[in-house]
Design an enzyme around this catalytic site. Structure first.
Site, short mmCIF file in Angstrom:
data_model
loop_
_atom_site.label_atom_id
_atom_site.label_comp_id
_atom_site.label_asym_id
_atom_site.label_seq_id
_atom_site.Cartn_x
_atom_site.Cartn_y
_atom_site.Cartn_z
N ASN A 110 1.23 -7.80 1.45
CA ASN A 110 1.25 -7.83 -0.05
C ASN A 110 2.08 -5.56 0.27
O ASN A 110 0.87 -5.44 0.59
CB ASN A 110 2.20 -8.01 -1.06
CG ASN A 110 1.26 -7.66 -2.16
OD1 ASN A 110 1.80 -6.40 -2.91
ND2 ASN A 110 0.52 -7.31 -1.64
N PHE A 114 3.00 -0.66 -6.51
CA PHE A 114 2.87 -1.26 -8.22
C PHE A 114 4.78 -0.30 -8.17
O PHE A 114 4.82 0.23 -9.01
CB PHE A 114 2.09 0.40 -8.85
CG PHE A 114 0.22 0.26 -8.77
CD1 PHE A 114 0.34 -1.24 -8.44
CD2 PHE A 114 -0.29 1.41 -8.83
CE1 PHE A 114 -1.25 -1.71 -8.15
CE2 PHE A 114 -1.37 1.06 -8.70
CZ PHE A 114 -2.17 -0.78 -8.56
N SER A 174 -5.84 -1.97 -5.53
CA SER A 174 -4.91 -1.87 -4.96
C SER A 174 -4.61 -1.74 -3.51
O SER A 174 -5.45 -0.31 -3.53
CB SER A 174 -3.88 -2.13 -5.73
OG SER A 174 -3.63 -3.17 -6.53
N ASN A 176 -2.29 -0.31 -2.35
CA ASN A 176 -0.93 0.61 -1.50
C ASN A 176 -0.92 1.87 -2.94
O ASN A 176 0.36 2.02 -2.39
CB ASN A 176 -0.31 -0.90 -1.49
CG ASN A 176 -0.11 -1.86 -0.73
OD1 ASN A 176 -0.38 -2.22 0.12
ND2 ASN A 176 -0.34 -3.21 -2.03
N THR A 177 -1.70 1.84 -3.23
CA THR A 177 -1.42 3.28 -3.27
C THR A 177 -2.82 4.17 -3.25
O THR A 177 -3.88 4.32 -3.12
CB THR A 177 -1.83 3.65 -5.05
OG1 THR A 177 -0.85 2.36 -5.66
CG2 THR A 177 -1.26 4.14 -6.28
N LYS A 216 -11.04 -4.14 -12.13
CA LYS A 216 -10.61 -4.97 -10.83
C LYS A 216 -10.75 -4.19 -9.90
O LYS A 216 -10.18 -3.04 -9.52
CB LYS A 216 -9.05 -5.55 -10.64
CG LYS A 216 -8.87 -6.55 -9.59
CD LYS A 216 -7.56 -7.61 -10.48
CE LYS A 216 -6.88 -7.95 -8.58
NZ LYS A 216 -5.66 -8.24 -9.63
C1 LIG Z 1 2.65 -9.62 -3.90
C2 LIG Z 1 1.75 -9.72 -4.59
C3 LIG Z 1 1.32 -8.78 -5.83
C4 LIG Z 1 0.48 -7.95 -6.37
N1 LIG Z 1 0.40 -7.05 -7.35
C5 LIG Z 1 -0.29 -6.77 -8.20
C6 LIG Z 1 -1.03 -5.36 -9.17
O1 LIG Z 1 0.03 -5.51 -9.20
N2 LIG Z 1 -2.17 -5.69 -9.95
C7 LIG Z 1 -2.73 -6.30 -9.30
O2 LIG Z 1 -4.82 -6.30 -9.96
N3 LIG Z 1 -3.31 -7.14 -8.55
C8 LIG Z 1 -1.65 -7.66 -7.39
N4 LIG Z 1 -2.01 -8.30 -6.35
C9 LIG Z 1 -3.29 -9.59 -6.23
C10 LIG Z 1 -3.47 -10.36 -6.69
O3 LIG Z 1 -3.12 -9.94 -8.35
C11 LIG Z 1 -5.26 -11.48 -6.74
O4 LIG Z 1 -5.60 -10.32 -6.98
C12 LIG Z 1 -4.61 -11.43 -4.95
O5 LIG Z 1 -3.85 -11.19 -4.45
C13 LIG Z 1 -5.67 -12.54 -4.84
O6 LIG Z 1 -5.25 -13.52 -5.35
P1 LIG Z 1 -4.64 -14.79 -4.15
O7 LIG Z 1 -4.93 -14.92 -3.39
O8 LIG Z 1 -4.54 -16.32 -5.72
O9 LIG Z 1 -3.35 -14.24 -4.27
C14 LIG Z 1 -0.97 -9.07 -6.28
C15 LIG Z 1 -0.74 -9.83 -5.07
C16 LIG Z 1 0.44 -9.82 -4.80
C17 LIG Z 1 0.06 -11.12 -3.72
#
Ligand SMILES: Cc1cc2nc3c(=O)[nH]c(=O)nc-3n(C[C@H](O)[C@H](O)[C@H](O)COP(=O)(O)O)c2cc1C
Length: 344
Positions: A110, A114, A174, A176-177, A216
């Site tokens: 992704n 944000f 993240s 993406n910022t 985080k």
């Molecule tokens: C589509 C998408 C959007 C995400 N948006 C955020 C976010 O806004 N803030 C954040 O801290 N993590 C965000 N994450 C990261 C997840 O919270 C998580 O830390 C990461 O995906 C690893 O866990 P997973 O393998 O169970 O997905 C996002 C992940 C995905 C897939």
């Protein structure tokens, strides 16, 4: 039942299916149908950051960025739900398409950036809270805020969410910022956390309540960088660390064309990287500062692995998309089994 529904939903493009699924979950709550999707969760209360979590399996940030769906999501058996990342002002995020599934690898890429309706919208939602469980609120900075002024955005968000959060997550990871992840390193982290601790102390007096702050972090760090983060978190008396966010690496998905998409990779391919960071953090922190483990939990074994590596709680995101609510119970049961084995 979820597998059939998922096969239908996966026919839609990823972001449409994501929004449609959340609307379905919201509608199911209103129609009191959610019980049919509920996972069987063994009670396993855990005390972390001064909060008692009914079970250690939470929903990770990013699925409910605006706080529009947490009342429904909270009924699915999660021990806690984290909403956000929210920024001070609403923003559109990156142009679409920006969300890509790689089902063969149980992975997601992704670059949402944000996209969110701003902190005031989230607060309006949270004020109508029906969910009685633990609610974390994850905060970030607007894309247009220069990284040197990032602390101002975190402070604005803290001031607005403090009264409504059980804990606050400072997201500096993240991908993406632009520039956000630089805040994890060197003196930038120290200065940001210093400002956050000062604000937390002021807000504690104002509201007569201490709300813990977790940070985080990303999985893309060598052991020296993890050690620096750990020492800074301890020095600044931060309450917890969430490890990890998505990775900018592409190990495990190189053979898929989608892997060429820019963004953060999550799901099964991030599992080992995230567990390594948790292990390295635990080696530095021991039980002085709790770790919340997230990244690539797709079954009970991968959930228990995070606990074995030193995490006190876990969170899921991509695994929840691929496996549905059954994963919550599976992860919770595997953690209970691990506890039982360890107490033998
Ligand atoms: C589509 C998408 C959007 C995400 N948006 C955020 C976010 O806004 N803030 C954040 O801290 N993590 C965000 N994450 C990261 C997840 O919270 C998580 O830390 C990461 O995906 C690893 O866990 P997973 O393998 O169970 O997905 C996002 C992940 C995905 C897939």
């Amino acid at each position: 039942m979820y597998t059939h529904l998922r096969d239908l939903l996966f026919k839609l493009d990823a972001e449409t299916s994501h929004e449609f699924s959340l609307d379905l979950i919201g509608a199911a709550e209103r129609l009191q149908l959610l019980k049919f999707f509920m996972s069987d969760i063994p009670p396993n209360p855990v005390e972390v950051m001064g909060i008692t979590f009914p079970n250690p399996v939470g929903l990770a940030a990013g699925l409910d960025k605006n706080g529009d769906y947490f009342n429904a999501l909270g009924l699915m058996g999660f021990g806690f739900v984290e909403i956000g990342t929210i920024t001070p002002r609403p923003q559109a995020g990156n142009p679409k398409p920006r969300l890509f599934r790689i089902p063969e690898a149980q992975a997601i890429i992704n670059r949402m950036g944000f996209n969110n309706k701003g902190v005031d919208h989230l607060i309006a939602q949270v004020k109508q809270r029906r969910y009685k469980g633990i609610l974390g609120i994850n905060i970030g900075k607007n894309a247009t805020t220069p990284v040197e002024k990032a602390a101002d955005d975190y402070v604005i968000c803290m001031q607005k969410v403090y009264a409504h959060a059980d804990y606050i997550t400072v997201n500096v990871s993240s991908p993406n910022t632009q520039g956000l992840r630089d805040l994890q390193f060197g003196d930038s982290l120290n200065r940001l956390l210093e400002t956050i601790k000062i604000e937390q102390a002021k807000l504690q007096v104002l509201h007569g309540r201490y709300v813990p702050v977790a940070v985080k972090i990303a999985p893309d760090m060598d052991s020296e960088a993890v050690s620096h983060v750990a020492q800074t978190l301890l020095a600044q008396d931060i309450d917890g660390v969430i490890a990890t966010n998505t990775t900018i690496g592409r190990e495990g998905v190189e053979t898929f064309q989608t892997s060429e998409e820019t963004g953060g990779l999550s799901g099964f391919p991030v599992r080992d990287k995230s567990t390594r960071v948790i292990r390295a953090l635990y080696a530095e922190l021991g039980d002085k500062l709790p770790i919340i483990g997230v990244g690539g939990i797709t079954d009970g074994e991968s959930a228990a692995e995070k606990i074995k590596a030193g995490a006190k709680l876990v969170q899921i995101y991509s695994g929840f998309i691929y496996r549905g609510p059954a994963l919550i119970g599976e992860a919770a049961r595997a953690i209970v089994d691990l506890k039982n084995i360890n107490s033998l």
